[in-house]
Structures are given as C-alpha cells and as structure tokens.
Design an enzyme around this catalytic site. Structure first.
Site, PDB file in Angstrom:
ATOM      1  N   CYS A 227      -3.916-123.349   4.659  1.00  0.00           N
ATOM      2  CA  CYS A 227      -5.328-123.737   4.541  1.00  0.00           C
ATOM      3  C   CYS A 227      -6.204-122.633   3.959  1.00  0.00           C
ATOM      4  CB  CYS A 227      -5.821-124.229   5.883  1.00  0.00           C
ATOM      5  SG  CYS A 227      -4.842-125.659   6.402  1.00  0.00           S
TER       6      CYS A 227
ATOM      7  N   HIS B 166     -14.238-120.419   8.577  1.00  0.00           N
ATOM      8  CA  HIS B 166     -13.136-121.375   8.365  1.00  0.00           C
ATOM      9  C   HIS B 166     -13.231-122.483   9.419  1.00  0.00           C
ATOM     10  CE1 HIS B 166      -9.265-122.826   7.059  1.00  0.00           C
ATOM     11  NE2 HIS B 166      -8.760-122.702   8.264  1.00  0.00           N
TER      12      HIS B 166
ATOM     13  N   HIS C 293     -11.335-131.154   7.747  1.00  0.00           N
ATOM     14  CA  HIS C 293     -10.555-130.034   7.213  1.00  0.00           C
ATOM     15  C   HIS C 293      -9.824-130.497   5.948  1.00  0.00           C
ATOM     16  CE1 HIS C 293      -8.278-126.588   6.576  1.00  0.00           C
ATOM     17  NE2 HIS C 293      -7.766-126.374   7.768  1.00  0.00           N
TER      18      HIS C 293
END
Lengths: 413, 81
Positions: free
Chosen positions: A167, A305, A340
C-alpha cells in the site's frame, strides 16, 4: 531550495489524471474532499454478500476500445484512463515528442488476483475443465500489466514496469518516475499507482479473517480512521497518474506546474509481516525531510496513511506526533472519504491535498465520531475543512505490508 | 442445426471477441482478417468460445477453416449436427 545535490534535476508535476470513489478528476475529487463527502457504497462481493467498498464510475471507453478492455484488466483500464487524463492535463503532445523518452511506472499493491479468482470460479462452474482457462490469463496477470496496457494504448516505446510495494505503491510509483528522469532514462514519466482490489473477494476475505474489514450500519461511515470505534479497512479501487518532468523541461514547454517534488524516502521495518513499526516510519519521514533541506516545522500538511485499523493508526500517529512536535503542521487523512485504494492510495491522497497550494484550504479526515485518545494529536483536521493563510509544503505518507514505508514531500512552485 | 443457425452462432461469438467491429456489411466469402481487426489471439478466442458455449472442438490443424464466414459455417455445421 534543495539542500545538497541528492537530486541532479528539479522535478515537477505538470499533469494529474485520476479516478476515485469521489470523483474522476482532481476538481471533482477536491470538492468532495473539502465537503467531507464519502464515496463508500455497499456492493456485492462473491461468496460474502454486501460489503462496503470504494468503487469508481469513470468511463472505461473514453480512451480505450472495447476489445482491449476485454483483453486487459480493470487495473489496466484505470491506468489508461488516468494516464490519458494526465497527458491531456500536462498539455503534452505525444506526436511531437520522442516516445522513447517517456516511461510508465505504476505502483501496485497486488495484481492478478482478480483474473485468477475468476478463472478458478469459471473452472468450478464447468466441472473443473481446465481447457476452458482463458488464453488471456498470462498477459493479464503478469505484474507489469497495468503499465504495459498504458504503453499499448498511448504508443509509448520508453520503459514501463510496475512497482510492487503493497500500500506504499502510489508513492513508490511516483518516486520511481522521479528516479528514471534523474537517471536520464526518460524525459517525461507517467507515474503513480492503481488499484483494482474491490474486484477480488480474496482481499475482502483475508481482511475479514484478520478482523480488519471495516464495517458500520451506515456504510458511508465504514471507513473511519482515528475514530474510537474504527474496526478496519474499507477496500477501494482507483488510480492516480502524474505527468512529471524536469523543471527546465516544464518551463521550456510553458507548462502549468502543480508542485515540485523536493524530498522522498523509503525504508523497511524488518519487524513484522503486517504490524507497522513507528520507529521506522519516523526514520523514513526524517530522511525525506532532511533530503528536502527543510525542517518539520516547514511542512504545512501531513497526510496520514491512516487505514482505520486499530494498531496501524495508533502506530502512525505515534510516529507523526514525534516528528511533527510543532504548532505549524496540520495533519489530515483521506481514507474516511474514499476507503483504502491500496496501490493507488499514496498518489491519490497526495493529489487530493495539492490544490491547497491554490485554494488555501486543508481538507478534513472524516467520520471521526469520537477521537481515539491514542490517536489524538494537535492540529488534526477532522470532519471539517479549515482555511489557512497559505500552504507551501505537503508531506504524504504511505505504508504497506511486509513493512514498507514511504514519504513524499512536495512544495508550491 | 441449419447453416443459418451456425452462421448466427459464429457472428455472435465474433461480436463478443471483436466488440468494436461493425458486422452488418461483412462479406461471407472474404477473409475475416481482411475485413475485421482480428489477430491470432482473437481466433484462439473464437475457438475457446466454441468450446465453452457449444462444446465444439476445433483442432489447430483445422484453424484455416475459420478463414471466412462461409468456410466457418461449412466446417462447423456438421459439428453441430
């Protein structure tokens, strides 16, 4: 100005193409970020039923023929849309440049799961007859597929590959583009990240098995990083492709300049498969800040994040609190709005903050009904946008499994 | 199954394999590749769809029979019997 000579060319962003659950271009996405609008919807996931997810509604055929879409992948389709939008936005005429001198570098969290799951599903539906396995399976699932699909679509003959970086992929794709220009391999780079993850049930099932699949009675609140009641990740698709080039090149072309990339860093935790490591994140941010030749106080916005997992958010806030122990830096996050978006997250979330250089607003992180005391920090922008006098520098964090950390710093030009 | 039925089956498959193509004016006696944007992967796709949808096998040595719409129909009709 840059400290030292760690970058031999100043690199600027001159085009942005994106698709997200809250918009298919930067203007649309920015408005929804400022307005605090969630793009999360309930969608049917094979075997699992209705789950929250972030899906995009861009026109797949705006830049791509039906046949190549049929042969290719959803990630490739997202990449093609974003890359074409970035080229147009940059005002770059591909017919007037040497197509050997433009490259495509895209970050991915994973690739191939969608196709493999579908083929196995079809095989089970057909008495395990492997002779029905698609002839397109291999070109669809090679790891360079989304970037390669862009080169086929645009006739680009310079280098292409993807960067497997979990990610952190979106940041890492951008960084790779910068490095390829620094190396002299290309003059222009289309770089960023893409995600097709909601098309695969396996990623939902795996987060579910980990107890980390976000949910809420109100699906628009399923993704709620830093909230006391957060319960995991909402999986999203999306993409963001930057067109970048040297400052010299951009000035020569008279291109609009969104931002200059003045620092970046990446490192590894070397401590756990999934649990993040605050100390390594601190080191990563410090390295990026040092390379940029600035101090933490100079940074106006940090985009977390912040995925909405219990431990991930606590660890990152701990790291950011230590690095940004000042009153100047505002902190926000994006996954409350869009979920996400995996390999796209770093690039997409940075893009969402870049318009603050022009409009002076800092978009909020949304869905924080009650802040988790362990995630509390000064200057956190939650639930409501704020207006500032000026925003000059942004730091964007993006972290991933197996302990990969990345930070990118951009500034107003 | 009539030759007309088989022709419809083949055209349905081509329409899916090559969705950007206009099939109305297709000359059945002329090469498909010369009239449509088809490559070798598309022909493999056509063979796959015949197998998947109709359980009809086309061995590789018989691929030349798929050159035109007429030759497709002539070759495939006995297989649908």
């Amino acid at each position: 100005m840059l400290k030292g000579t760690w970058m031999n060319k100043r690199i600027v962003i001159t085009g942005i193409g994106l698709t997200s659950p809250i918009g298919n271009n930067l203007t649309e996405m920015r408005k929804n970020l400022i307005d605090g609008k969630s793009g999360i919807k309930s969608t049917e996931i094979r075997y699992m039923g209705e789950k929250p997810a972030g899906l995009c509604d861009f026109d797949e055929f705006k830049y791509q023929k039906k046949k190549t879409r049929r042969r290719g992948t959803r990630a490739g389709s997202i990449a093609i849309y974003c890359a074409n939008e970035a080229v147009l936005d940059a005002g770059l005429n591909l017919e007037e440049i040497d197509k050997n001198k433009i490259g495509v570098f895209l970050g991915l969290t994973e690739h191939g799961n969608v196709e493999t799951e579908e083929e196995i599903f079809q095989m089970h539906e057909n008495d395990l007859n492997y002779n029905l396995w698609s002839i397109h399976h291999n070109p669809r699932t090679v790891a360079n597929a989304p970037a390669g699909e862009v080169t086929l679509n645009l006739g680009i003959t310079g280098p292409h590959f993807t960067v497997g970086a979990a990610c952190a992929g979106g940041n890492m794709g951008l960084i790779q583009g910068i490095q390829q220009i620094q190396l002299g391999e290309v003059d222009y780079a289309l770089c960023g990240g893409v995600s097709e993850s909601p098309q695969t049930f396996g990623i939902f099932a795996a987060f579910n098995a980990q107890g980390a699949l976000g949910s809420h009675d109100d699906v628009t609140k399923a993704s709620r990083p830093l909230c006391k009641t957060r319960n995991g990740i909402v999986i999203a698709e999306g993409g963001c492709v930057y067109h970048i080039e040297s400052l010299e090149s951009a000035e020569k072309r008279g291109a609009k300049i969104y931002a200059e990339v003045i620092g970046y860093a990446y490192n590894s935790d070397a401590s756990d498969f999934v649990l993040p490591n605050a100390q390594r994140q601190i080191e990563c941010m410090h390295k990026a800040i040092d390379r940029a030749g600035i101090t933490a106080e100079n940074i106006d916005i940090v985009n977390l994040h912040a995925t909405g997992t219990v431990m991930g958010d606590i660890n990152e806030v701990k790291a950011v609190r230590e690095v940004f122990n000042n009153q100047n830096t505002y902190v926000n996050f994006t996954k409350g709005h869009i979920g996400h978006s995996m390999g796209a997250a770093g690039a997409l979330e940075l893009a969402g903050n870049i318009p603050s250089f022009e409009d002076g607003f800092i978009h909020p992180g949304i869905n924080v009904e009650e802040i988790d005391p362990e995630c509390a920090m000064d200057n956190l922008v939650i639930n409501k946008a704020i207006e500032t006098n000026t925003v000059n520098i942004i730091l964007n964090n993006s972290f991933g499994m197996l302990g990969i950390n990345s930070s990118v710093i951009v500034r107003k030009v | 199954m009539t030759t007309e039925n088989v022709k419809e089956i083949v055209l349905d498959i081509i329409a899916d394999v090559a969705p950007d193509e206009e099939l109305d004016g297709l000359n059945p006696a002329e090469s498909l590749r010369e009239q449509l944007d088809l490559d070798s992967m598309d022909f493999l796709d056509i063979v796959m769809e015949l197998r998947k949808r109709h359980k009809v096998e086309v061995p590789s040595e018989d691929y030349p029979h798929l050159a035109t719409l007429n030759s497709c129909v002539e070759y495939l009709t006995p297989k649908f019997a």
